[in-house]
Design a protein around this motif. Structure first.
Motif, PDB file in Angstrom:
ATOM      1  N   VAL A  17      -8.114  39.264 -40.756  1.00 41.77           N
ATOM      2  CA  VAL A  17      -8.429  40.541 -40.965  1.00 41.77           C
ATOM      3  C   VAL A  17      -7.851  41.800 -40.141  1.00 41.77           C
ATOM      4  O   VAL A  17      -8.022  41.389 -38.806  1.00 41.77           O
ATOM      5  CB  VAL A  17     -10.027  40.356 -40.840  1.00 41.77           C
ATOM      6  CG1 VAL A  17     -10.652  42.012 -41.435  1.00 41.77           C
ATOM      7  CG2 VAL A  17     -10.797  39.515 -41.724  1.00 41.77           C
ATOM      8  N   VAL A  18      -7.238  42.617 -40.784  1.00 46.19           N
ATOM      9  CA  VAL A  18      -6.518  43.763 -39.887  1.00 46.19           C
ATOM     10  C   VAL A  18      -7.254  45.103 -39.872  1.00 46.19           C
ATOM     11  O   VAL A  18      -7.958  45.302 -40.833  1.00 46.19           O
ATOM     12  CB  VAL A  18      -5.241  43.995 -40.718  1.00 46.19           C
ATOM     13  CG1 VAL A  18      -4.488  45.133 -39.806  1.00 46.19           C
ATOM     14  CG2 VAL A  18      -4.481  42.609 -40.853  1.00 46.19           C
ATOM     15  N   ILE A  19      -7.670  45.325 -38.927  1.00 46.71           N
ATOM     16  CA  ILE A  19      -8.449  46.659 -38.520  1.00 46.71           C
ATOM     17  C   ILE A  19      -7.621  47.563 -37.495  1.00 46.71           C
ATOM     18  O   ILE A  19      -6.654  47.280 -37.074  1.00 46.71           O
ATOM     19  CB  ILE A  19      -9.829  46.231 -37.854  1.00 46.71           C
ATOM     20  CG1 ILE A  19      -9.533  45.740 -36.341  1.00 46.71           C
ATOM     21  CG2 ILE A  19     -10.513  45.464 -38.474  1.00 46.71           C
ATOM     22  CD1 ILE A  19     -10.854  45.424 -35.426  1.00 46.71           C
ATOM     23  N   GLN A  20      -8.091  48.902 -37.786  1.00 45.62           N
ATOM     24  CA  GLN A  20      -7.374  50.105 -37.067  1.00 45.62           C
ATOM     25  C   GLN A  20      -8.384  50.601 -35.928  1.00 45.62           C
ATOM     26  O   GLN A  20      -9.191  50.613 -36.237  1.00 45.62           O
ATOM     27  CB  GLN A  20      -7.064  51.073 -37.807  1.00 45.62           C
ATOM     28  CG  GLN A  20      -5.682  50.947 -38.866  1.00 45.62           C
ATOM     29  CD  GLN A  20      -6.015  50.061 -40.004  1.00 45.62           C
ATOM     30  OE1 GLN A  20      -7.037  50.046 -40.551  1.00 45.62           O
ATOM     31  NE2 GLN A  20      -5.312  49.002 -40.309  1.00 45.62           N
ATOM     32  N   VAL A  21      -7.686  50.380 -34.781  1.00 43.61           N
ATOM     33  CA  VAL A  21      -8.484  50.650 -33.425  1.00 43.61           C
ATOM     34  C   VAL A  21      -8.101  51.934 -32.886  1.00 43.61           C
ATOM     35  O   VAL A  21      -6.854  52.099 -32.646  1.00 43.61           O
ATOM     36  CB  VAL A  21      -8.594  49.376 -32.658  1.00 43.61           C
ATOM     37  CG1 VAL A  21      -9.259  49.660 -31.184  1.00 43.61           C
ATOM     38  CG2 VAL A  21      -8.999  48.223 -33.328  1.00 43.61           C
ATOM     39  N   PRO A  22      -8.835  52.576 -32.388  1.00 45.21           N
ATOM     40  CA  PRO A  22      -8.443  53.914 -31.759  1.00 45.21           C
ATOM     41  C   PRO A  22      -7.638  53.609 -30.517  1.00 45.21           C
ATOM     42  O   PRO A  22      -7.935  52.733 -29.674  1.00 45.21           O
ATOM     43  CB  PRO A  22      -9.768  54.820 -31.438  1.00 45.21           C
ATOM     44  CG  PRO A  22     -10.821  54.292 -32.515  1.00 45.21           C
ATOM     45  CD  PRO A  22     -10.417  52.812 -32.735  1.00 45.21           C
ATOM     46  N   VAL A  44      -5.054  45.582 -35.044  1.00 47.04           N
ATOM     47  CA  VAL A  44      -5.685  44.383 -34.314  1.00 47.04           C
ATOM     48  C   VAL A  44      -6.157  43.399 -35.361  1.00 47.04           C
ATOM     49  O   VAL A  44      -6.667  43.743 -36.517  1.00 47.04           O
ATOM     50  CB  VAL A  44      -6.895  44.649 -33.522  1.00 47.04           C
ATOM     51  CG1 VAL A  44      -7.620  43.776 -32.973  1.00 47.04           C
ATOM     52  CG2 VAL A  44      -6.594  45.930 -32.376  1.00 47.04           C
ATOM     53  N   VAL A  45      -5.396  42.342 -35.216  1.00 44.05           N
ATOM     54  CA  VAL A  45      -5.682  41.349 -36.189  1.00 44.05           C
ATOM     55  C   VAL A  45      -6.790  40.351 -35.746  1.00 44.05           C
ATOM     56  O   VAL A  45      -6.854  39.611 -34.506  1.00 44.05           O
ATOM     57  CB  VAL A  45      -4.510  40.278 -36.498  1.00 44.05           C
ATOM     58  CG1 VAL A  45      -4.441  39.270 -37.602  1.00 44.05           C
ATOM     59  CG2 VAL A  45      -3.388  41.380 -36.765  1.00 44.05           C
ATOM     60  N   VAL A  46      -7.887  39.989 -36.472  1.00 39.17           N
ATOM     61  CA  VAL A  46      -8.797  39.241 -36.167  1.00 39.17           C
ATOM     62  C   VAL A  46      -8.885  37.848 -37.059  1.00 39.17           C
ATOM     63  O   VAL A  46      -8.657  37.877 -37.954  1.00 39.17           O
ATOM     64  CB  VAL A  46     -10.393  40.005 -36.396  1.00 39.17           C
ATOM     65  CG1 VAL A  46     -11.433  38.796 -36.289  1.00 39.17           C
ATOM     66  CG2 VAL A  46     -10.281  41.147 -35.802  1.00 39.17           C
TER      67      VAL A  46
END
Length: 372
Positions: free
Chosen positions: A202-207, A254-256
């Motif tokens: 799961v790819v998320i965008q982190v500040p 960030v890849v979870v």
């Protein structure tokens, strides 16, 4: 006569004076209740400004992608003779996905193999003759060179024949088929897209502020919830993160990663939410002001590009229009860098209709309508 006129004038003056006194008295009697009548304060939905350092969990929207992804293509031209790929089909490593017409490649390999056999016999014979000093060294060198060339040619033709077969490099699912059978295929034309879903990423965008203060190492208790199964959180871990930010959003990928959950099928492209424990510790950064967090709906902008919020007294009263300096927009609200203190109540509804002279009070969460 003069006396009569004086009396009449006195009576008129007395009437005027009496009327004025009566009007004032009556008017005061009528107006007095209005002036002292207390109007009911208007209920306003509010939220409490929270200290960011107390927020140990943060959520990020994300999307599912495959652990491994590859577009399969032939390295040689040819006519597509067999295509075994069906979109959504599971394949095993080594399974034949597609096959080109092998006749030309097979004939070329057989010819090269025959030349190799002849060259090998000549070379074997020359080895015997050179050992007996029957032939000169130059003749031996020629036969050896012919043998090496024939061997290389046979290997090239063997590879060309092998390249007419397209096999799965890993266990996965055919996500897309790009061609149909019996088409003429050029080298490097994508035949199928294959994805490995044995693990879920799961790819998320982190500040950038989170990445700058310890990277993914500060994420703890990572959990993932899929929109297809919103009531369940699954344990996950940080797999990797990028070191280059998006030029527009200034966020980092960030890849979870986690194992596929039982009882539900998760495919690439599905949406998810990632929750992680992350403590924003500002204690060692004295130069950075203490921030609070409020809902995005609480902040309003004016014509001068200034941001402000309406602070609502806890016990009711008049709202206070407070200018604030905003920070980053987060998934759970917007940061307020200055102008607002932790624990203050801010309006989150009807903010455009509030005025400084209105009587308001915080709405009660357990009531509805005018009873709020």
């Amino acid at each position: 006569m003069k006396f009569k006129k004086s009396v009449l004038s006195g009576i008129a003056a007395f009437c005027v004076l009496g009327s004025a006194v009566w009007y004032t008295t009556v008017s005061g009697t009528i107006e007095e209740p209005v002036q002292h009548k207390a109007s009911s304060p208007r209920p306003v939905r509010t939220e409490t400004a929270r200290d960011i350092s107390e927020l140990t969990f943060q959520s990020f929207p994300g999307s599912v992608r495959a652990t491994e992804r590859v577009d399969l293509a032939f390295s040689v031209d040819g006519l597509l003779a067999e295509l075994h790929a069906t979109e959504g089909a599971m394949v095993k490593k080594g399974d034949v996905i597609a096959l080109l017409d092998q006749r030309d490649a097979q004939n070329a390999y057989e010819a090269a193999k025959a030349r190799h056999e002849v060259a090998k016999k000549d070379f074997d014979r020359s080895q015997i003759l050179i050992s007996r000093n029957v032939i000169p060294q130059a003749d031996y060198d020629d036969t050896k060179a012919n043998f090496d060339i024939a061997l290389a040619e046979m290997r090239i033709r063997q590879k060309a024949l092998d390249d007419t077969v397209l096999s799965a490099p890993f266990d996965g699912v055919v996500s897309k088929r790009h061609v149909e059978n019996f088409q003429h295929i050029k080298a490097k034309d994508t035949i199928v897209s294959l994805k490995d879903i044995s693990k879920i990423d799961v790819v998320i965008q982190v500040p950038e502020r989170l990445i700058a203060r310890g990277g993914s190492g500060r994420f703890e208790a990572v959990r993932v919830r899929f929109d297809a199964l919103p009531q369940v959180w699954f344990e996950a871990g940080i797999k990797e993160y990028s070191i280059e930010s998006d030029p527009i959003t200034r966020t980092y990928d960030v890849v979870v990663s986690l194992n596929p959950p039982e009882g539900v099928t998760i495919f690439p492209g599905m949406t998810a939410t990632v929750k992680a424990q992350f403590e924003d510790d500002y204690s060692g950064l004295s130069e950075e002001p203490k921030k609070v967090l409020v809902p995005l709906a609480a902040v309003i902008g004016d014509a001068g590009n200034n941001a402000f919020v309406w602070v609502i007294p806890e016990d009711g009263g008049t709202p206070v229009k407070t200018t604030v300096q905003i920070g980053e927009v987060r998934s759970d609200g917007i940061e307020i860098v200055s102008g607002l203190n932790t624990g203050e109540l801010v309006a989150i509804s009807g903010v455009h209709s509030l005025r400084n002279d209105m009587r308001v009070r915080p709405a009660h969460a357990d009531r509805e309508g005018l009873d709020q």
